[in-house]
Motif scaffolding. Structure first.
Motif, PDB file in Angstrom:
ATOM      1  N   SER A 177      13.630  10.587  -4.632  1.00  0.00           N
ATOM      2  CA  SER A 177      12.330  10.441  -5.275  1.00  0.00           C
ATOM      3  C   SER A 177      11.789   9.037  -5.084  1.00  0.00           C
ATOM      4  O   SER A 177      10.620   8.839  -4.784  1.00  0.00           O
ATOM      5  N   ARG A 178      12.656   8.035  -5.261  1.00  0.00           N
ATOM      6  CA  ARG A 178      12.223   6.650  -5.073  1.00  0.00           C
ATOM      7  C   ARG A 178      11.804   6.410  -3.622  1.00  0.00           C
ATOM      8  O   ARG A 178      10.804   5.758  -3.351  1.00  0.00           O
ATOM      9  N   ASP A 179      12.553   6.957  -2.658  1.00  0.00           N
ATOM     10  CA  ASP A 179      12.224   6.769  -1.256  1.00  0.00           C
ATOM     11  C   ASP A 179      10.875   7.375  -0.898  1.00  0.00           C
ATOM     12  O   ASP A 179      10.213   6.925   0.032  1.00  0.00           O
ATOM     13  N   GLY A 235      14.958 -17.910  -5.496  1.00  0.00           N
ATOM     14  CA  GLY A 235      14.778 -17.323  -6.814  1.00  0.00           C
ATOM     15  C   GLY A 235      13.903 -16.098  -6.852  1.00  0.00           C
ATOM     16  O   GLY A 235      13.648 -15.554  -7.934  1.00  0.00           O
ATOM     17  N   ARG A 236      13.419 -15.649  -5.701  1.00  0.00           N
ATOM     18  CA  ARG A 236      12.589 -14.450  -5.633  1.00  0.00           C
ATOM     19  C   ARG A 236      13.301 -13.390  -4.795  1.00  0.00           C
ATOM     20  O   ARG A 236      13.974 -13.713  -3.810  1.00  0.00           O
ATOM     21  N   ALA A 237      13.108 -12.131  -5.172  1.00  0.00           N
ATOM     22  CA  ALA A 237      13.777 -11.049  -4.451  1.00  0.00           C
ATOM     23  C   ALA A 237      13.266 -10.921  -3.028  1.00  0.00           C
ATOM     24  O   ALA A 237      14.039 -10.666  -2.100  1.00  0.00           O
ATOM     25  N   PHE A 238      11.952 -11.105  -2.831  1.00  0.00           N
ATOM     26  CA  PHE A 238      11.394 -10.965  -1.483  1.00  0.00           C
ATOM     27  C   PHE A 238      10.095 -11.751  -1.395  1.00  0.00           C
ATOM     28  O   PHE A 238       9.010 -11.227  -1.653  1.00  0.00           O
ATOM     29  N   VAL A 239      10.200 -13.031  -1.055  1.00  0.00           N
ATOM     30  CA  VAL A 239       9.053 -13.853  -0.680  1.00  0.00           C
ATOM     31  C   VAL A 239       9.452 -14.550   0.607  1.00  0.00           C
ATOM     32  O   VAL A 239      10.244 -15.501   0.607  1.00  0.00           O
ATOM     33  N   VAL A 240       8.929 -14.051   1.710  1.00  0.00           N
ATOM     34  CA  VAL A 240       9.391 -14.431   3.047  1.00  0.00           C
ATOM     35  C   VAL A 240       8.192 -14.762   3.922  1.00  0.00           C
ATOM     36  O   VAL A 240       7.160 -14.072   3.871  1.00  0.00           O
ATOM     37  N   ALA A 242      10.625  -1.303   0.718  1.00  0.00           N
ATOM     38  CA  ALA A 242      11.751  -1.053  -0.197  1.00  0.00           C
ATOM     39  C   ALA A 242      11.701  -2.014  -1.377  1.00  0.00           C
ATOM     40  O   ALA A 242      11.930  -1.613  -2.526  1.00  0.00           O
ATOM     41  N   ALA A 243      11.386  -3.279  -1.118  1.00  0.00           N
ATOM     42  CA  ALA A 243      11.284  -4.260  -2.204  1.00  0.00           C
ATOM     43  C   ALA A 243      10.120  -3.923  -3.125  1.00  0.00           C
ATOM     44  O   ALA A 243      10.203  -4.106  -4.348  1.00  0.00           O
ATOM     45  N   ALA A 244       9.027  -3.414  -2.564  1.00  0.00           N
ATOM     46  CA  ALA A 244       7.855  -3.066  -3.368  1.00  0.00           C
ATOM     47  C   ALA A 244       8.143  -1.875  -4.278  1.00  0.00           C
ATOM     48  O   ALA A 244       7.530  -1.741  -5.341  1.00  0.00           O
ATOM     49  N   ARG A 245       9.061  -1.009  -3.883  1.00  0.00           N
ATOM     50  CA  ARG A 245       9.371   0.175  -4.684  1.00  0.00           C
ATOM     51  C   ARG A 245      10.224  -0.139  -5.906  1.00  0.00           C
ATOM     52  O   ARG A 245      10.269   0.642  -6.852  1.00  0.00           O
ATOM     53  N   VAL A 246      10.923  -1.258  -5.885  1.00  0.00           N
ATOM     54  CA  VAL A 246      11.851  -1.573  -6.973  1.00  0.00           C
ATOM     55  C   VAL A 246      11.089  -1.716  -8.294  1.00  0.00           C
ATOM     56  O   VAL A 246      10.141  -2.490  -8.407  1.00  0.00           O
ATOM     57  N   VAL A 267       9.112   0.328  -9.700  1.00  0.00           N
ATOM     58  CA  VAL A 267       7.813   0.981  -9.731  1.00  0.00           C
ATOM     59  C   VAL A 267       7.992   2.427 -10.210  1.00  0.00           C
ATOM     60  O   VAL A 267       8.847   3.147  -9.694  1.00  0.00           O
ATOM     61  N   THR A 268       7.200   2.837 -11.153  1.00  0.00           N
ATOM     62  CA  THR A 268       7.285   4.211 -11.655  1.00  0.00           C
ATOM     63  C   THR A 268       6.540   5.148 -10.722  1.00  0.00           C
ATOM     64  O   THR A 268       5.685   4.743  -9.939  1.00  0.00           O
ATOM     65  N   GLU A 269       6.856   6.422 -10.838  1.00  0.00           N
ATOM     66  CA  GLU A 269       6.214   7.438 -10.009  1.00  0.00           C
ATOM     67  C   GLU A 269       4.693   7.436 -10.209  1.00  0.00           C
ATOM     68  O   GLU A 269       3.928   7.614  -9.265  1.00  0.00           O
ATOM     69  N   GLU A 270       4.248   7.184 -11.454  1.00  0.00           N
ATOM     70  CA  GLU A 270       2.822   7.231 -11.745  1.00  0.00           C
ATOM     71  C   GLU A 270       2.052   6.096 -11.077  1.00  0.00           C
ATOM     72  O   GLU A 270       0.859   6.180 -10.854  1.00  0.00           O
ATOM     73  N   GLU A 271       2.763   4.995 -10.743  1.00  0.00           N
ATOM     74  CA  GLU A 271       2.085   3.840 -10.171  1.00  0.00           C
ATOM     75  C   GLU A 271       1.907   3.946  -8.669  1.00  0.00           C
ATOM     76  O   GLU A 271       1.166   3.163  -8.089  1.00  0.00           O
TER      77      GLU A 271
END
Length: 254
Positions: free
Chosen positions: A8-10, A217-222, A242-246, A248-252
């Motif tokens: 579902s997340r994918d 200190g950030r998960a994904f700032v590259v 993949a980082a953007a999905r972390v 995040v709810t289904e509704e968003e």
């Protein structure tokens, strides 16, 4: 987490804002100001599972407020490549080699980046975007790289991407995704000089040019100095999505 939850997340499609250009463009019988972007950015984000949303430069007396409102619904920000950044943003005199600056775009993208960092969403800066990330953190640029390294391999000819061999830190982004040594398509005559606050150099060309940075200190700032949207290797875009999905709810998501 169960396998169905992972699937579902994918399948979630996060909203990825991509900074666009304001340029005079021609189409059909028209020639006028337009919001434009090389379509390769759109394709790469869409193929990786994101929804690309183009964000053209705007003027406003409340630039920070407008940028914050624009970034609010996004799940990640991609700062695209483009022309030279005005050296006034890093307290330097403009050299003859620095051309075609876009003050409106500079101000807008710096505001977008500030808003994205405030929200702590993933950020990927490509070429100019990597330089902008460094400037936003107080860093500076080499205004004409051939004067520093003695060759033009990073931009061999107009509209021609040059293959550049780079070495990457395997325990940092993007080396943890791409490996320790790869060839990348480059098109730049400027590059990071003095490093901005909190940034770490995570890749260099064999001539020493900074080719990637990561914000601590950030998960994904590259930021990457090359153009991954021109490559067949989509791992960097896959990782951004993949980082953007972390979290995040289904509704968003779309």
């Amino acid at each position: 987490m169960s396998a169905p939850d992972e699937q579902s997340r994918d399948n979630r499609r996060p909203l990825i804002g991509i900074s666009a250009y304001r340029e005079v463009a021609a189409w059909g019988v028209w020639r006028q100001d337009a919001a434009v972007l090389p379509y390769a950015y759109v394709e790469q984000v869409a193929r990786a599972g994101g929804v690309p949303l183009l964000i053209p430069p705007v003027d406003s007396p409340d630039l920070a407020g407008v940028a914050a409102a624009c970034v609010a619904p996004l799940h990640a920000l991609l700062l695209a490549g483009g022309p030279d950044i005005d050296p006034q943003h890093y307290a330097a005199q403009r050299q003859l080699a620095t051309v075609e600056v876009r003050p409106q775009r500079d101000a807008w993208e710096l505001a977008l980046l500030d808003a994205a960092l405030d929200r702590d969403i993933p950020v990927l800066g490509i070429c100019r975007g990597a330089q902008l990330l460094n400037i936003a953190r107080g860093g500076t640029l080499h205004q004409h790289l051939p004067e520093e390294i003695g060759h033009e391999s990073h931009r061999p000819a107009p509209a021609e991407f040059g293959p550049v061999e780079i070495t990457l830190e395997r325990d940092a982004l993007p080396g943890s995704l791409l490996g320790g040594r790869i060839s990348v398509p480059c098109y730049h005559h400027q590059a990071i000089h003095e490093l901005g606050r909190g940034l770490a150099v995570t890749a260099r060309a064999l001539d020493g040019t900074v080719e990637a940075v990561e914000l601590a200190g950030r998960a994904f700032v590259v930021g990457v100095q090359w153009h991954p949207e021109q490559d067949t290797d989509r791992r960097l875009f896959d990782a951004l999505i993949a980082a953007a999905r972390v979290g995040v709810t289904e509704e968003e998501c779309v």
